[in-house]
Design a protein around this motif. Sequence first.
Motif, short mmCIF file in Angstrom:
data_model
loop_
_atom_site.label_atom_id
_atom_site.label_comp_id
_atom_site.label_asym_id
_atom_site.label_seq_id
_atom_site.Cartn_x
_atom_site.Cartn_y
_atom_site.Cartn_z
N GLY A 62 -40.61 65.99 45.38
CA GLY A 62 -40.86 64.56 45.43
C GLY A 62 -41.18 64.09 46.85
O GLY A 62 -42.09 63.28 47.05
N VAL A 63 -40.47 64.61 47.83
CA VAL A 63 -40.73 64.24 49.22
C VAL A 63 -42.11 64.71 49.64
O VAL A 63 -42.84 63.98 50.33
CB VAL A 63 -39.63 64.81 50.14
N LEU A 64 -42.49 65.91 49.24
CA LEU A 64 -43.82 66.41 49.59
C LEU A 64 -44.93 65.58 48.95
O LEU A 64 -46.02 65.46 49.52
CB LEU A 64 -43.97 67.88 49.18
N LEU A 75 -52.09 57.26 44.97
CA LEU A 75 -51.55 57.61 43.66
C LEU A 75 -50.52 58.74 43.78
O LEU A 75 -49.45 58.68 43.17
CB LEU A 75 -52.68 58.02 42.71
N LEU A 76 -50.83 59.76 44.55
CA LEU A 76 -49.89 60.87 44.73
C LEU A 76 -48.60 60.40 45.40
O LEU A 76 -47.50 60.82 45.02
CB LEU A 76 -50.53 61.99 45.55
N SER A 77 -48.71 59.50 46.36
CA SER A 77 -47.52 58.97 47.02
C SER A 77 -46.68 58.12 46.07
O SER A 77 -45.45 58.20 46.08
CB SER A 77 -47.90 58.15 48.25
N GLU A 88 -53.90 69.07 56.98
CA GLU A 88 -54.05 67.91 56.08
C GLU A 88 -55.27 67.08 56.46
O GLU A 88 -56.00 66.61 55.58
CB GLU A 88 -52.80 67.03 56.12
N LEU A 89 -55.49 66.91 57.75
CA LEU A 89 -56.65 66.12 58.20
C LEU A 89 -57.96 66.81 57.83
O LEU A 89 -58.89 66.15 57.34
CB LEU A 89 -56.56 65.91 59.72
N ILE A 131 -45.45 62.34 51.16
CA ILE A 131 -46.20 62.56 52.40
C ILE A 131 -47.69 62.52 52.08
O ILE A 131 -48.16 63.24 51.20
CB ILE A 131 -45.83 63.92 53.03
N PRO A 132 -48.44 61.66 52.76
CA PRO A 132 -49.88 61.57 52.46
C PRO A 132 -50.59 62.87 52.81
O PRO A 132 -50.51 63.36 53.94
CB PRO A 132 -50.37 60.44 53.36
#
Length: 161
Positions: free
Chosen positions: A83-85, A38-40, A16-17, A88-89
């Motif tokens: 939804g949980v994924l 926005l995604l979160s 992710e980083l 997660i940023p």
Amino acid sequence: MFSPVAVSLFVTFVVELVVLVQVAALIGALPTALLIVLLSVVGVSFLRSRTGSLVRSSVLRFRDEGRVDADDIADRTLLIAAGVLLVIPGFVTAAIGLLLFLRPVRTLVRPLLLTRFAGLANLNLRFGRSFLDVDEVNRERTSTDSSSARPELGSSRRDTK
């Protein structure tokens, strides 16, 4: 040494980083941060609006029909995971979450989920028969419980030697 969960969380963090830095280099830091937020927000709004209705409809179906549809529960579990994924940023987890919203993707992932967790739930799930008859399971449990020589709660069984 290290647990598989810890290793997978570390690998997810590193991936992710790396992706976040690449996207920030491509479109800039501020648009990247806004896109992550926005995604979160989309993930949180989905979880707030859909989770209660998903669980409620499953409970009502169980009450009315007296059986549990394993495919339905797996679909609902995958939607909640989506939804949980999204919450997660990160772009990789968001992409996986967005893919899980698509029914064809859930159809591909569902057998993996059912076979993975069937042993944990002690259910004999077959792909041809995805309904679990609760009365049948209760009869099986009752017959195995009555055949075992366990004392009832509150009874005073003493060993005599």
